[in-house]
Design an enzyme around this catalytic site. Structure first.
Site, PDB file in Angstrom:
ATOM      1  N   LYS A 153       0.835  -1.209   0.000  1.00 51.15           N
ATOM      2  CA  LYS A 153       0.000   0.000   0.000  1.00 51.15           C
ATOM      3  C   LYS A 153       0.866   1.253   0.000  1.00 51.15           C
ATOM      4  O   LYS A 153       0.658   2.164  -0.794  1.00 51.15           O
ATOM      5  CB  LYS A 153      -0.890   0.006   1.255  1.00 51.15           C
ATOM      6  CG  LYS A 153      -1.563   1.340   1.496  1.00 51.15           C
ATOM      7  CD  LYS A 153      -2.476   1.324   2.707  1.00 51.15           C
ATOM      8  CE  LYS A 153      -1.795   1.538   4.043  1.00 51.15           C
ATOM      9  NZ  LYS A 153      -1.558   2.955   4.395  1.00 51.15           N
ATOM     10  N   ASN A 154       1.838   1.287   0.934  1.00 52.52           N
ATOM     11  CA  ASN A 154       2.577   2.533   1.115  1.00 52.52           C
ATOM     12  C   ASN A 154       3.630   2.776   0.038  1.00 52.52           C
ATOM     13  O   ASN A 154       4.286   3.817   0.031  1.00 52.52           O
ATOM     14  CB  ASN A 154       3.188   2.582   2.519  1.00 52.52           C
ATOM     15  CG  ASN A 154       2.113   2.758   3.573  1.00 52.52           C
ATOM     16  OD1 ASN A 154       0.964   3.098   3.250  1.00 52.52           O
ATOM     17  ND2 ASN A 154       2.454   2.511   4.824  1.00 52.52           N
TER      18      ASN A 154
ATOM     19  N   ARG B 288      -9.070  -0.589   3.886  1.00 54.03           N
ATOM     20  CA  ARG B 288      -8.240   0.483   3.329  1.00 54.03           C
ATOM     21  C   ARG B 288      -6.853  -0.030   2.972  1.00 54.03           C
ATOM     22  O   ARG B 288      -6.253   0.438   2.011  1.00 54.03           O
ATOM     23  CB  ARG B 288      -8.091   1.613   4.347  1.00 54.03           C
ATOM     24  CG  ARG B 288      -9.348   2.414   4.546  1.00 54.03           C
ATOM     25  CD  ARG B 288      -9.080   3.586   5.434  1.00 54.03           C
ATOM     26  NE  ARG B 288      -7.981   4.402   4.899  1.00 54.03           N
ATOM     27  CZ  ARG B 288      -7.602   5.556   5.400  1.00 54.03           C
ATOM     28  NH1 ARG B 288      -8.204   6.055   6.446  1.00 54.03           N
ATOM     29  NH2 ARG B 288      -6.605   6.224   4.850  1.00 54.03           N
TER      30      ARG B 288
ATOM     31  N   CYS C 198      -5.897  12.908  13.054  1.00 57.31           N
ATOM     32  CA  CYS C 198      -5.860  11.496  12.677  1.00 57.31           C
ATOM     33  C   CYS C 198      -5.925  10.681  13.951  1.00 57.31           C
ATOM     34  O   CYS C 198      -5.477  11.128  15.009  1.00 57.31           O
ATOM     35  CB  CYS C 198      -4.554  11.255  11.925  1.00 57.31           C
ATOM     36  SG  CYS C 198      -4.212   9.541  11.573  1.00 57.31           S
TER      37      CYS C 198
ATOM     38  N   ARG D 230       0.002  14.279  13.287  1.00 56.55           N
ATOM     39  CA  ARG D 230       0.494  14.120  11.920  1.00 56.55           C
ATOM     40  C   ARG D 230       0.468  15.384  11.056  1.00 56.55           C
ATOM     41  O   ARG D 230      -0.198  15.428  10.021  1.00 56.55           O
ATOM     42  CB  ARG D 230      -0.274  12.987  11.217  1.00 56.55           C
ATOM     43  CG  ARG D 230      -0.161  11.677  11.949  1.00 56.55           C
ATOM     44  CD  ARG D 230      -0.876  10.566  11.254  1.00 56.55           C
ATOM     45  NE  ARG D 230      -0.140  10.042  10.115  1.00 56.55           N
ATOM     46  CZ  ARG D 230      -0.599   9.077   9.327  1.00 56.55           C
ATOM     47  NH1 ARG D 230      -1.789   8.558   9.555  1.00 56.55           N
ATOM     48  NH2 ARG D 230       0.121   8.640   8.309  1.00 56.55           N
TER      49      ARG D 230
ATOM     50  N   ASP E  12       4.101   0.310  11.978  1.00 58.13           N
ATOM     51  CA  ASP E  12       2.960  -0.353  11.340  1.00 58.13           C
ATOM     52  C   ASP E  12       2.838  -1.833  11.731  1.00 58.13           C
ATOM     53  O   ASP E  12       1.892  -2.502  11.310  1.00 58.13           O
ATOM     54  CB  ASP E  12       3.048  -0.235   9.812  1.00 58.13           C
ATOM     55  CG  ASP E  12       2.814   1.190   9.340  1.00 58.13           C
ATOM     56  OD1 ASP E  12       2.309   2.004  10.133  1.00 58.13           O
ATOM     57  OD2 ASP E  12       3.133   1.502   8.176  1.00 58.13           O
TER      58      ASP E  12
HETATM   59  N1  EPU Z   1       5.760  14.558  11.043  1.00 58.54           N
HETATM   60  C1  EPU Z   1       5.724  15.904  11.332  1.00 58.54           C
HETATM   61  N2  EPU Z   1       5.703  16.791  10.284  1.00 58.54           N
HETATM   62  C2  EPU Z   1       5.693  16.398   8.983  1.00 58.54           C
HETATM   63  C3  EPU Z   1       5.734  15.012   8.697  1.00 58.54           C
HETATM   64  C4  EPU Z   1       5.767  14.119   9.752  1.00 58.54           C
HETATM   65  O1  EPU Z   1       5.714  16.309  12.502  1.00 58.54           O
HETATM   66  O2  EPU Z   1       5.670  17.273   8.098  1.00 58.54           O
HETATM   67  C5  EPU Z   1       5.799  13.570  12.142  1.00 58.54           C
HETATM   68  C6  EPU Z   1       4.532  12.719  12.215  1.00 58.54           C
HETATM   69  O3  EPU Z   1       3.497  13.366  12.925  1.00 58.54           O
HETATM   70  C7  EPU Z   1       5.024  11.461  12.880  1.00 58.54           C
HETATM   71  C8  EPU Z   1       6.463  11.330  12.339  1.00 58.54           C
HETATM   72  O4  EPU Z   1       6.816  12.625  11.878  1.00 58.54           O
HETATM   73  O5  EPU Z   1       5.062  11.620  14.263  1.00 58.54           O
HETATM   74  C9  EPU Z   1       6.637  10.332  11.194  1.00 58.54           C
HETATM   75  O6  EPU Z   1       5.598  10.513  10.251  1.00 58.54           O
HETATM   76  P1  EPU Z   1       5.762  10.193   8.695  1.00 58.54           P
HETATM   77  O7  EPU Z   1       5.651  11.479   7.958  1.00 58.54           O
HETATM   78  O8  EPU Z   1       6.955   9.364   8.455  1.00 58.54           O
HETATM   79  O9  EPU Z   1       4.444   9.349   8.437  1.00 58.54           O
HETATM   80  P2  EPU Z   1       3.601   9.381   7.108  1.00 58.54           P
HETATM   81  O10 EPU Z   1       4.499   9.617   5.976  1.00 58.54           O
HETATM   82  O11 EPU Z   1       2.423  10.255   7.298  1.00 58.54           O
HETATM   83  C10 EPU Z   1       3.850   6.845   6.498  1.00 58.54           C
HETATM   84  C11 EPU Z   1       2.920   5.692   6.260  1.00 58.54           C
HETATM   85  C12 EPU Z   1       2.320   5.266   7.593  1.00 58.54           C
HETATM   86  C13 EPU Z   1       3.454   4.852   8.517  1.00 58.54           C
HETATM   87  C14 EPU Z   1       4.433   6.028   8.689  1.00 58.54           C
HETATM   88  C15 EPU Z   1       5.641   5.691   9.522  1.00 58.54           C
HETATM   89  C16 EPU Z   1       2.177   6.097   4.010  1.00 58.54           C
HETATM   90  C17 EPU Z   1       1.084   6.467   3.074  1.00 58.54           C
HETATM   91  N3  EPU Z   1       1.898   6.100   5.310  1.00 58.54           N
HETATM   92  O12 EPU Z   1       3.055   7.889   7.066  1.00 58.54           O
HETATM   93  O13 EPU Z   1       1.487   4.132   7.316  1.00 58.54           O
HETATM   94  O14 EPU Z   1       2.956   4.495   9.776  1.00 58.54           O
HETATM   95  O15 EPU Z   1       4.894   6.460   7.384  1.00 58.54           O
HETATM   96  O16 EPU Z   1       6.334   4.627   8.990  1.00 58.54           O
HETATM   97  O17 EPU Z   1       3.271   5.770   3.569  1.00 58.54           O
HETATM   98  C18 EPU Z   1      -0.191   2.565   7.772  1.00 58.54           C
HETATM   99  O18 EPU Z   1       0.096   2.023   6.692  1.00 58.54           O
HETATM  100  O19 EPU Z   1      -0.970   2.032   8.604  1.00 58.54           O
HETATM  101  C19 EPU Z   1       0.375   3.868   8.079  1.00 58.54           C
HETATM  102  C20 EPU Z   1      -0.126   4.684   9.021  1.00 58.54           C
END
Ligand code: EPU
Length: 416
Positions: free
Chosen positions: A22-23, A396, A116, A121, A304
């Protein structure tokens, strides 16, 4: 609303084919916005989030042809540079259109994702990075409005490691003028998979798979073909299922080299693992032993997989200590697992799981994707029937999970 009715206590045996990740699929679909030519994808999983992303991209004018797990994208007629609130609120990954739209068309309007279930996030790092590349960004009426004649290469160090942040900035940098250096980049295999597709499309990227990505911008990208990487989290989820329920299953069409830490913890729990490059067999005959871990960015223990391992610890021998360091609120499954008879206490970002001899089925509620998976695992190991409500969360991100599990002997049915 669909529910899953699970009667626990059945040993799992047989083979499951793992779907594409998915990701990886979500950012990869957005990469179709970066070129006027055709991007041919295979191994695209059947998921609600993929459908949502395709709907959003179609609204933007991206040409989409689907045939089973194959999707062909054509970006020559993209003309609507907007991701509306109605779409973004259902799927945060919609933010991934921001970088590609801005880089290719000089403008993008994307709704700010709201709160969320698993944490606040924010997307400040996506915005900060694009601003460093010269974008003019305003936030108005809940929308991020970004403009740039042409993005310019920059050196960007994100404040934390962010997966979709890295992906957004990486896609933007491919079409920027000059060199972009992304420091503190996420090393998740899904980021690498996206980078490999971008290279096939003509992007110039060094340091793939490391925390320092160096991108030389090009004037345009071209079409390419790509197979989406196997879903390591789906793989890990089924491995936890057999660890909890007992049995002997073989997972095919997967990758074992991107799951090291998860496999180590499963061995520690007592699972016997044998594997080749694209398959893994898990045999479990005894009660699992409790495992402890702390979630971190790749190659550390994935957030995850936290909930699924917690389900395993619930029935394990001993006490597991689980610390969540990525998201501040990712313990929503704890209360539901406790309803099945688990003994979990939370202290800040740490959960202490005292293994109990047995769980007993009950009605439970799914709260997010991986929490849902943990409830399914607990239900497979529990005595009696568990009804898991709100499984739209599961749909999802898991490709027909109940079909795959019933194929290996689980007693699991979808009820409408
Ligand atoms: N963060 C910030 N600011 C930003 C971006 C991130 O503060 O601009 C913080 C987030 O709040 C969090 C941390 O940094 O505390 C890491 O977040 P990240 O941005 O890495 O998460 P994401 O990109 O939103 C993806 C996956 C998630 C997975 C996380 C961590 C996708 C579409 N989603 O989310 O997948 O948990 O990386 O590995 O790739 C899932 O599949 O169930 C899922 C939630």
């Amino acid at each position: 609303m669909d529910k899953l009715l699970i009667t626990g206590g059945k040993r799992l045996a047989g083979e499951i084919a793992i779907s594409g990740a998915k990701n990886a699929a979500l950012p990869i679909l957005c990469a179709g916005l970066l070129t006027a030519e055709t991007v041919q994808l295979s191994n695209v999983p059947h998921l609600q989030d993929v459908n949502t992303m395709l709907k959003l991209l179609r609204q933007m004018g991206l040409g989409i042809e689907q045939d089973g797990d194959r999707v062909a994208l054509n970006g020559k007629a993209v003309d609507k540079l907007e991701a509306p609130y109605e779409m973004v609120k259902t799927m945060r990954a919609s933010i991934l259109v921001l970088g590609p739209l801005l880089a290719r068309f000089g403008e993008a309007k994307v709704s700010l994702p709201g709160g969320c279930a698993i944490g606040s996030r924010p997307v400040d790092q996506h915005i900060k990075g694009l601003q460093a590349m010269g974008a003019d960004i305003t936030i108005e009426a809940g929308y991020i409005h970004a403009r740039a004649k042409r993005l310019k290469g920059a050196r960007i160090t994100t404040d934390m490691i962010t997966v979709t942040g890295t992906e957004n900035l990486l896609m933007a940098a491919t079409l920027a003028e000059g060199e972009t250096v992304l420091e503190n980049a996420a090393r998740e295999p899904e980021v690498t998979d996206l980078a490999n597709l971008l290279v096939a499309m003509g992007a110039k990227i060094d340091g793939i798979g490391t925390e320092r990505l160096v991108i030389q911008g090009v004037d345009q990208l071209h079409g390419a073909s790509h197979a989406v990487i196997a879903d390591r989290i789906e793989t890990g989820t089924f491995l936890c299922a057999v660890a909890a329920a007992g049995g002997d299953i073989t997972l095919t069409n997967t990758r074992t080299d991107i799951l090291d830490v998860v496999l180590d913890r499963l061995r520690e729990a007592g699972v016997v693992l044998t594997s080749g490059p694209d398959w893994i067999r898990a045999q479990m005959a005894a009660r699992p032993k409790a495992v402890s871990f702390r979630t971190t960015e790749y190659p550390g223990f994935p957030t995850d997989m936290q909930a699924q391992f917690m389900a395993l610890d619930c029935i394990a021998e001993g006490v597991g200590r689980i610390s969540e360091t990525i998201f501040e609120n990712r313990f929503m499954h704890v209360q539901e697992l406790n309803r099945l008879g688990a003994a979990i206490e939370i202290d800040g970002h740490t959960a202490l799981v005292k293994g109990v001899d047995k769980l007993v089925g009950a009605p439970v509620m799914a709260t997010d994707l991986r929490a849902s998976a943990s409830l399914v695992i607990a239900a497979l190991a529990a005595q009696g029937q568990t009804l898991v409500d709100r499984i739209y969360h599961l749909d999802r991100g898991y490709d027909r999970m109940e079909v795959k599990l019933s194929g290996v002997g689980a007693d699991i049915v979808r009820v409408k």
